[in-house]
Enzyme design. Structure first.
Site, mmCIF file in Angstrom:
data_model
loop_
_atom_site.group_PDB
_atom_site.id
_atom_site.type_symbol
_atom_site.label_atom_id
_atom_site.label_comp_id
_atom_site.label_asym_id
_atom_site.label_seq_id
_atom_site.Cartn_x
_atom_site.Cartn_y
_atom_site.Cartn_z
ATOM 1 C CD1 TRP A 1 15.244 10.217 -25.182
ATOM 2 C CD2 TRP A 1 15.675 7.981 -24.549
ATOM 3 N NE1 TRP A 1 14.120 9.330 -25.668
ATOM 4 C CE2 TRP A 1 14.513 8.020 -25.427
ATOM 5 C CE3 TRP A 1 15.924 6.650 -23.916
ATOM 6 C CZ2 TRP A 1 13.665 6.842 -25.731
ATOM 7 C CZ3 TRP A 1 15.393 5.549 -24.368
ATOM 8 C CH2 TRP A 1 13.992 5.608 -25.069
ATOM 9 C CD GLN B 1 11.531 8.140 -15.521
ATOM 10 O OE1 GLN B 1 12.570 8.186 -16.085
ATOM 11 N NE2 GLN B 1 11.259 7.219 -14.672
ATOM 12 C CG ASP C 1 24.853 10.570 -25.467
ATOM 13 O OD1 ASP C 1 25.221 11.064 -26.570
ATOM 14 O OD2 ASP C 1 23.454 10.135 -25.466
ATOM 15 C CE1 TYR D 1 17.635 11.937 -26.647
ATOM 16 C CE2 TYR D 1 19.290 12.259 -25.231
ATOM 17 C CZ TYR D 1 18.834 11.468 -26.522
ATOM 18 O OH TYR D 1 19.354 10.465 -26.619
ATOM 19 N N PRO E 1 21.753 -0.235 -22.896
ATOM 20 C CG PRO E 1 23.526 0.196 -21.345
ATOM 21 C CD PRO E 1 22.577 0.734 -22.174
ATOM 22 C CE LYS F 1 12.858 -1.081 -13.436
ATOM 23 N NZ LYS F 1 13.274 0.434 -12.844
ATOM 24 N N GLY G 1 21.439 5.028 -18.451
ATOM 25 C CA GLY G 1 20.248 6.068 -18.022
ATOM 26 C C GLY G 1 20.280 5.543 -16.666
HETATM 27 N N1 LIG Z 1 20.848 7.741 -30.151
HETATM 28 C C1 LIG Z 1 19.646 7.381 -29.889
HETATM 29 O O1 LIG Z 1 18.625 7.080 -30.528
HETATM 30 C C2 LIG Z 1 19.417 7.010 -28.197
HETATM 31 C C3 LIG Z 1 18.304 6.449 -27.903
HETATM 32 C C4 LIG Z 1 18.027 6.176 -26.673
HETATM 33 C C5 LIG Z 1 18.982 6.234 -25.768
HETATM 34 N N2 LIG Z 1 19.977 7.025 -26.103
HETATM 35 C C6 LIG Z 1 20.977 7.391 -25.103
HETATM 36 O O2 LIG Z 1 21.348 6.244 -24.195
HETATM 37 C C7 LIG Z 1 20.984 6.668 -22.654
HETATM 38 C C8 LIG Z 1 21.035 5.549 -22.142
HETATM 39 O O3 LIG Z 1 19.424 4.939 -22.631
HETATM 40 P P1 LIG Z 1 18.348 4.210 -21.644
HETATM 41 O O4 LIG Z 1 17.956 5.022 -20.624
HETATM 42 O O5 LIG Z 1 17.470 3.629 -22.427
HETATM 43 O O6 LIG Z 1 19.504 3.033 -21.155
HETATM 44 P P2 LIG Z 1 19.203 1.943 -20.073
HETATM 45 O O7 LIG Z 1 20.433 1.990 -19.125
HETATM 46 O O8 LIG Z 1 19.056 0.782 -20.706
HETATM 47 O O9 LIG Z 1 18.037 2.230 -19.070
HETATM 48 C C9 LIG Z 1 17.843 2.984 -17.924
HETATM 49 C C10 LIG Z 1 16.899 3.071 -17.436
HETATM 50 O O10 LIG Z 1 16.578 1.909 -16.528
HETATM 51 C C11 LIG Z 1 16.164 1.822 -15.274
HETATM 52 N N3 LIG Z 1 17.376 1.567 -14.368
HETATM 53 C C12 LIG Z 1 18.607 1.709 -14.629
HETATM 54 N N4 LIG Z 1 19.443 1.042 -13.782
HETATM 55 C C13 LIG Z 1 18.508 0.367 -12.926
HETATM 56 C C14 LIG Z 1 18.802 -0.688 -12.046
HETATM 57 N N5 LIG Z 1 19.956 -0.877 -11.477
HETATM 58 N N6 LIG Z 1 17.755 -1.353 -11.403
HETATM 59 C C15 LIG Z 1 16.313 -0.949 -11.923
HETATM 60 N N7 LIG Z 1 16.036 -0.049 -12.856
HETATM 61 C C16 LIG Z 1 17.253 0.446 -13.498
HETATM 62 C C17 LIG Z 1 15.801 3.122 -15.051
HETATM 63 O O11 LIG Z 1 14.660 3.679 -15.328
HETATM 64 P P3 LIG Z 1 13.509 3.603 -14.380
HETATM 65 O O12 LIG Z 1 14.085 3.836 -12.938
HETATM 66 O O13 LIG Z 1 12.556 4.697 -14.465
HETATM 67 O O14 LIG Z 1 12.616 2.206 -14.628
HETATM 68 C C18 LIG Z 1 16.721 3.982 -16.162
HETATM 69 O O15 LIG Z 1 16.277 5.351 -16.299
HETATM 70 C C19 LIG Z 1 20.062 7.787 -23.094
HETATM 71 O O16 LIG Z 1 20.000 8.661 -22.156
HETATM 72 C C20 LIG Z 1 20.604 8.614 -24.183
HETATM 73 O O17 LIG Z 1 21.958 9.185 -23.919
HETATM 74 C C21 LIG Z 1 20.451 7.380 -27.527
#
Ligand SMILES: NC(=O)c1ccc[n+]([C@@H]2O[C@H](COP(=O)([O-])OP(=O)(O)OC[C@H]3O[C@@H](n4cnc5c(N)ncnc54)[C@H](OP(=O)(O)O)[C@@H]3O)[C@@H](O)[C@H]2O)c1
Length: 332
Positions: free
Chosen positions: A21, A27, A49, A54, A206, A215, A284
């Site tokens: 996503w 992005q 997923d 998306y 998560p 960050k 993500g």
């Molecule tokens: N069912 C639904 O309605 C729904 C809604 C939302 C998401 N989802 C699913 O859940 C997945 C994950 O969602 P999410 O992307 O919001 O999850 P997330 O894991 O909470 O956030 C991921 C984002 O956090 C940053 N990040 C990740 N690891 C990092 C680290 N170690 N250090 C610094 N920044 C870090 C990155 O963004 P930056 O580098 O750009 O800052 C990354 O894209 C989606 O891809 C999708 O498959 C489902």
């Protein structure tokens, strides 16, 4: 990487899965997307997923290309249907017409004959649940999806869906809600109902979209290149967590993470995995290093004392109201 059953089903999924996503087709460029998928595979992630909506269907196509050549039996591919994929009144929702048309588009873009899990991306109040469930039953019967799941459905909606699925002879095995140390709204109703019904949680965001990595600092501009600076859409979604009251408390978690030898991101992913009703946490990533860091949360056991400290620090800002689980009253 550890594996868990998807709800009460026989399907095993990696307890950390990778989702695309906001990143793939939007992005990040194609090569960065492929590098993240490569990193996920190298780290033992087998569960991926995505959703038809998306990046206006481009995310599925990117994932399809990134996974090309992989052994299909070694992967679990999840996608979803509900949000608009076109301008027409039937390019959205959970009508039989849209579900049937959308699965065909998803399979083409993902370059596969079937998805492991097909999920209703929200509840559709404009379609009879019987119609939606019959369409899912037919898709399962045709072998185009192996299991069915839902996303952000309320406890009573999940119960109604499971009842119909059983009558129609297919398995509704999962619920995909937002869940993190900052967003705990499923704990009061969705989780107990799902535990009773054999439905597992495949939780998203998560690390609260990056906020739980620490960050984003209180009183400071977001780091360049982060989701909060992504004008293609990401910035709007992460906004809800970018309040100093939250960011200050996230900084206070740092000594707790240091004390157990984890980064803040790893602590946040490990935290959702302590809930036994969680089958997988979908992470993500905009860069492969993030995948490599976050997957180290697999297999981590947090002590009762660590969990208590987290509750103490984030308690006042964590959202817990079960009434916040829901779907749009009308199709978008
Ligand atoms: N069912 C639904 O309605 C729904 C809604 C939302 C998401 N989802 C699913 O859940 C997945 C994950 O969602 P999410 O992307 O919001 O999850 P997330 O894991 O909470 O956030 C991921 C984002 O956090 C940053 N990040 C990740 N690891 C990092 C680290 N170690 N250090 C610094 N920044 C870090 C990155 O963004 P930056 O580098 O750009 O800052 C990354 O894209 C989606 O891809 C999708 O498959 C489902």
């Amino acid at each position: 990487m550890n594996f868990r059953h998807l709800g009460g089903s026989g399907l095993m999924v990696s307890e950390i899965s990778y989702g695309n996503w906001l990143t793939h087709g939007s992005q990040v460029e194609e090569d960065a997307a492929h590098a993240c998928v490569r990193a996920a595979l190298d780290e033992g992630i087998t569960t991926f997923d995505t959703a038809d909506v998306y990046a206006g269907t481009r995310a599925e196509a990117v994932l399809g290309r990134a996974l090309e050549g992989q052994r299909r039996e070694g992967l679990e591919i999840f996608t979803k249907v509900y949000w608009p994929t076109g301008k027409g009144p039937n390019d959205r929702g959970l009508s039989r017409k849209h579900i049937m048309e959308s699965i065909h588009g998803s399979l083409k873009r993902l370059k596969t004959d079937y998805v492991d899990l097909y999920q209703a991306h929200r509840y559709d109040y404009e379609t009879p649940l019987e119609e939606t469930m019959q369409a899912f039953a037919d898709i399962v019967r045709q072998g185009k999806a192996l299991y069915i799941g839902v996303s952000e459905w309320k406890a009573e909606e999940i119960r109604a869906g499971v009842t119909l699925a059983r009558q129609l002879g297919f398995q509704l095995v999962s619920s995909q809600p937002q869940y993190s140390m900052l967003w705990r709204i499923i704990e009061a109703q969705v989780v107990p109902t799902c535990q009773e019904l054999g439905v597992g949680q495949v939780v998203y965001s998560p690390i609260a979209q990056g906020v739980l990595t620490g960050k984003y600092r209180p009183g400071q501009a977001p780091p360049p290149g982060s989701r909060a600076t992504d004008e293609k859409g990401g910035a709007d979604f992460v906004q809800r967590f970018l309040r100093d009251e939250i960011l200050e408390r996230v900084q206070q978690l740092k000594p707790v993470a240091d004390g157990v030898g984890l980064s803040l991101a790893q602590l946040a992913v490990a935290w959702v995995l302590q809930n036994p009703n969680v089958s997988s946490a979908i992470i993500g990533a905009s860069r492969p290093e993030q995948v490599k860091e976050n997957v180290k949360a697999s297999g981590v056991k947090l002590s009762a004392e660590v969990l208590r400290r987290i509750d103490e620090i984030l308690g006042p800002v964590a959202e817990r109201d079960p009434a916040r689980t829901g779907s749009p009253p009308k199709r978008p």
